[in-house]
Design an enzyme around this catalytic site. Structure first.
Site, PDB file in Angstrom:
ATOM      1  NE  ARG A 158      -3.485  -2.735   0.228  1.00  0.00           N
ATOM      2  CZ  ARG A 158      -3.014  -3.736  -0.423  1.00  0.00           C
ATOM      3  NH1 ARG A 158      -2.020  -3.777  -1.069  1.00  0.00           N
ATOM      4  NH2 ARG A 158      -3.755  -4.735  -0.184  1.00  0.00           N
ATOM      5  CB  SER A 207      -8.338  -1.882   4.275  1.00  0.00           C
ATOM      6  OG  SER A 207      -8.808  -3.142   3.808  1.00  0.00           O
ATOM      7  CD  GLU A 278      -5.414  -0.216   2.610  1.00  0.00           C
ATOM      8  OE1 GLU A 278      -4.602  -1.113   3.578  1.00  0.00           O
ATOM      9  OE2 GLU A 278      -5.821  -0.562   1.665  1.00  0.00           O
TER      10      GLU A 278
HETATM   11  C1  LIG Z   1     -15.504  -2.384  -1.077  1.00  0.00           C
HETATM   12  C2  LIG Z   1     -14.069  -2.100  -1.394  1.00  0.00           C
HETATM   13  C3  LIG Z   1     -13.043  -2.970  -1.372  1.00  0.00           C
HETATM   14  C4  LIG Z   1     -11.773  -2.809  -1.537  1.00  0.00           C
HETATM   15  N1  LIG Z   1     -10.670  -3.708  -1.203  1.00  0.00           N
HETATM   16  C5  LIG Z   1      -9.232  -3.508  -1.672  1.00  0.00           C
HETATM   17  C6  LIG Z   1      -8.612  -4.537  -1.721  1.00  0.00           C
HETATM   18  O1  LIG Z   1      -8.820  -5.963  -1.617  1.00  0.00           O
HETATM   19  N2  LIG Z   1      -7.110  -4.282  -1.754  1.00  0.00           N
HETATM   20  C7  LIG Z   1      -6.943  -2.876  -1.989  1.00  0.00           C
HETATM   21  O2  LIG Z   1      -5.678  -2.686  -2.259  1.00  0.00           O
HETATM   22  N3  LIG Z   1      -7.498  -1.822  -1.768  1.00  0.00           N
HETATM   23  C8  LIG Z   1      -8.958  -2.222  -1.719  1.00  0.00           C
HETATM   24  N4  LIG Z   1     -10.001  -1.111  -1.586  1.00  0.00           N
HETATM   25  C9  LIG Z   1      -9.652   0.376  -1.393  1.00  0.00           C
HETATM   26  C10 LIG Z   1      -9.435   1.138  -2.921  1.00  0.00           C
HETATM   27  O3  LIG Z   1     -10.600   0.239  -3.965  1.00  0.00           O
HETATM   28  C11 LIG Z   1      -7.902   0.819  -3.600  1.00  0.00           C
HETATM   29  O4  LIG Z   1      -7.116   1.430  -2.912  1.00  0.00           O
HETATM   30  C12 LIG Z   1      -7.978   1.292  -4.977  1.00  0.00           C
HETATM   31  O5  LIG Z   1      -6.899   0.875  -5.648  1.00  0.00           O
HETATM   32  C13 LIG Z   1      -8.200   2.986  -4.891  1.00  0.00           C
HETATM   33  O6  LIG Z   1      -8.333   3.397  -6.274  1.00  0.00           O
HETATM   34  P1  LIG Z   1      -9.144   4.621  -6.683  1.00  0.00           P
HETATM   35  O7  LIG Z   1      -8.753   4.755  -8.089  1.00  0.00           O
HETATM   36  O8  LIG Z   1     -10.625   4.509  -6.128  1.00  0.00           O
HETATM   37  O9  LIG Z   1      -8.392   5.815  -5.696  1.00  0.00           O
HETATM   38  P2  LIG Z   1      -8.944   6.758  -4.692  1.00  0.00           P
HETATM   39  O10 LIG Z   1      -9.582   6.121  -3.633  1.00  0.00           O
HETATM   40  O11 LIG Z   1      -9.806   7.904  -5.519  1.00  0.00           O
HETATM   41  O12 LIG Z   1      -7.384   7.531  -4.474  1.00  0.00           O
HETATM   42  C14 LIG Z   1      -6.684   6.735  -3.301  1.00  0.00           C
HETATM   43  C15 LIG Z   1      -5.037   7.621  -3.340  1.00  0.00           C
HETATM   44  O13 LIG Z   1      -4.768   7.433  -4.832  1.00  0.00           O
HETATM   45  C16 LIG Z   1      -4.424   8.891  -5.349  1.00  0.00           C
HETATM   46  N5  LIG Z   1      -4.858   8.705  -6.833  1.00  0.00           N
HETATM   47  C17 LIG Z   1      -6.259   8.047  -7.396  1.00  0.00           C
HETATM   48  N6  LIG Z   1      -5.718   8.485  -8.562  1.00  0.00           N
HETATM   49  C18 LIG Z   1      -4.649   8.876  -8.911  1.00  0.00           C
HETATM   50  C19 LIG Z   1      -4.025   9.113 -10.176  1.00  0.00           C
HETATM   51  N7  LIG Z   1      -4.500   8.998 -11.436  1.00  0.00           N
HETATM   52  N8  LIG Z   1      -2.444   9.387 -10.061  1.00  0.00           N
HETATM   53  C20 LIG Z   1      -2.040   9.650  -8.790  1.00  0.00           C
HETATM   54  N9  LIG Z   1      -2.748   9.459  -7.722  1.00  0.00           N
HETATM   55  C21 LIG Z   1      -3.988   8.944  -7.843  1.00  0.00           C
HETATM   56  C22 LIG Z   1      -5.542   9.621  -4.601  1.00  0.00           C
HETATM   57  O14 LIG Z   1      -4.932  11.195  -4.664  1.00  0.00           O
HETATM   58  C23 LIG Z   1      -5.336   9.073  -3.105  1.00  0.00           C
HETATM   59  O15 LIG Z   1      -4.209   9.365  -2.441  1.00  0.00           O
HETATM   60  C24 LIG Z   1     -11.337  -1.371  -1.496  1.00  0.00           C
HETATM   61  C25 LIG Z   1     -12.331  -0.106  -1.438  1.00  0.00           C
HETATM   62  C26 LIG Z   1     -13.439  -0.964  -1.230  1.00  0.00           C
HETATM   63  C27 LIG Z   1     -14.569   0.360  -1.228  1.00  0.00           C
END
Ligand SMILES: Cc1cc2nc3c(=O)[nH]c(=O)nc-3n(C[C@H](O)[C@H](O)[C@H](O)COP(=O)(O)OP(=O)(O)OC[C@H]3O[C@@H](n4cnc5c(N)ncnc54)[C@H](O)[C@@H]3O)c2cc1C
Length: 290
Positions: A158, A207, A278
């Site tokens: 992470r 998480s 996280e």
């Molecule tokens: C039901 C559920 C289950 C999940 N299960 C998991 C799992 O099994 N494993 C896991 O690792 N995570 C899990 N997550 C967390 C999440 O889905 C991941 O961390 C995912 O990768 C976040 O992606 P996002 O595009 O939604 O980023 P966001 O949540 O929008 O942002 C997260 C971070 O990434 C940055 N960011 C977003 N896009 C960019 C970009 N293009 N360039 C630079 N920085 C960026 C943001 O500024 C922020 O700091 C889960 C979430 C939910 C709601």
């Protein structure tokens, strides 16, 4: 450039105030010009993917918040390489991989994010993470466009070397030959496992805390403190999995922070372990010192 755009609808937990500035760049040129616009005015930059691992301050974010769209959310397959825009959802990327008969990305089927968010977080599940499939990423900031290799991104649990203001515009993933049927079956199997253990039909941000190394896991530790089902305001520690906070109706980000602080305090008191969050904070959110 839009102003005062509510961010709650851009997050999976559904809380938080507005972005002072908001833009949806659709190409590298548009992204660069938005970043330069902010840089010239001394405005901070934040990026949001699907908002699936973020908590936004209830008073909002004094920054330019970017959400990638258009070409920056498109997916292409070139041989065994999947080329995903930073704003491409994992669901679309997996769909394209499956159609092309490429395996190796099924682990992302239960991660509701984007290619860029996954890179920033080195997202992972079921023993695989972004690091295992990522070749490189195109990263843009106010100073220009660079391609960073997997090693330069320094991906670990992470964690990545990416800093605020650095935007992942495109990611290349190395996949492997499979068949659409096998990809579909494996992704469905992982999704079923997920549904059996986590609150997949509730509003959460994934998480809450990272799993401390060598521990039974943050969820288990919070559960052992008797906090499953504990509620503050509209936020609830999931009765299904204690490392999730559910928006049980009308939750605010302050409710979520209060719950996180309570879980962290109790785990520290009882087990001497300091939990690290996280979920990423947008705006001036912080947890009280222990
Ligand atoms: C039901 C559920 C289950 C999940 N299960 C998991 C799992 O099994 N494993 C896991 O690792 N995570 C899990 N997550 C967390 C999440 O889905 C991941 O961390 C995912 O990768 C976040 O992606 P996002 O595009 O939604 O980023 P966001 O949540 O929008 O942002 C997260 C971070 O990434 C940055 N960011 C977003 N896009 C960019 C970009 N293009 N360039 C630079 N920085 C960026 C943001 O500024 C922020 O700091 C889960 C979430 C939910 C709601």
């Amino acid at each position: 450039m839009e102003e005062n755009v509510p961010l709650a609808r851009h997050t999976t937990i559904g809380t938080g105030g507005p972005a002072r500035f908001f833009a949806r760049p659709e190409s590298i040129a548009e992204l660069l010009s938005a970043l330069r616009w902010a840089d010239e005015r001394g405005v901070a930059v934040e990026v949001i993917g699907l908002g699936s691992n973020v908590l936004v301050h209830d008073d909002g974010v004094d920054a330019l918040v970017l959400k990638l769209a258009g070409d920056l959310a498109a997916v292409d397959v070139q041989g065994e390489v999947l080329v995903a825009g930073g704003g491409a959802t994992n669901a679309v990327a997996l769909h394209r991989a499956r159609a092309a008969g490429l395996g190796g990305f099924e682990f992302a089927s239960a991660i509701p994010g984007t290619a860029g968010g996954g890179t920033r977080m080195n997202a992972g599940a079921y023993g695989r993470e972004w690091k295992d499939v990522l070749i490189d990423a195109v990263v843009v900031d106010a100073h220009g466009v660079r391609t960073l290799s997997r090693d330069q991104l320094d991906l670990s649990y992470r964690h990545s070397a990416l800093r605020r203001g650095q935007v992942v515009a495109q990611v290349r993933f190395r996949l492997e030959p499979s068949t659409p049927g096998a990809v579909k079956a494996y992704a469905a199997e992982l999704l079923a496992q997920r549904k059996a253990t986590q609150p997949t039909n509730k509003r959460t941000f994934g998480s809450v805390f990272k799993n401390p190394p060598g521990s039974p896991g943050a969820g288990r530790m919070i559960e052992e403190c008797g906090l499953k089902g504990h509620r503050i305001g509209g936020a609830l520690i999931s009765p299904r999995h204690a490392n999730f906070i559910e928006n049980a109706g009308g939750a605010t980000s302050a409710d979520c922070i209060a719950l996180m602080a309570e879980a962290r305090r109790r785990v520290h008191e009882r087990m001497g372990v300091t939990l690290e969050h996280e979920v990423q904070f947008l705006g001036p959110l912080e947890l009280p010192a222990l």
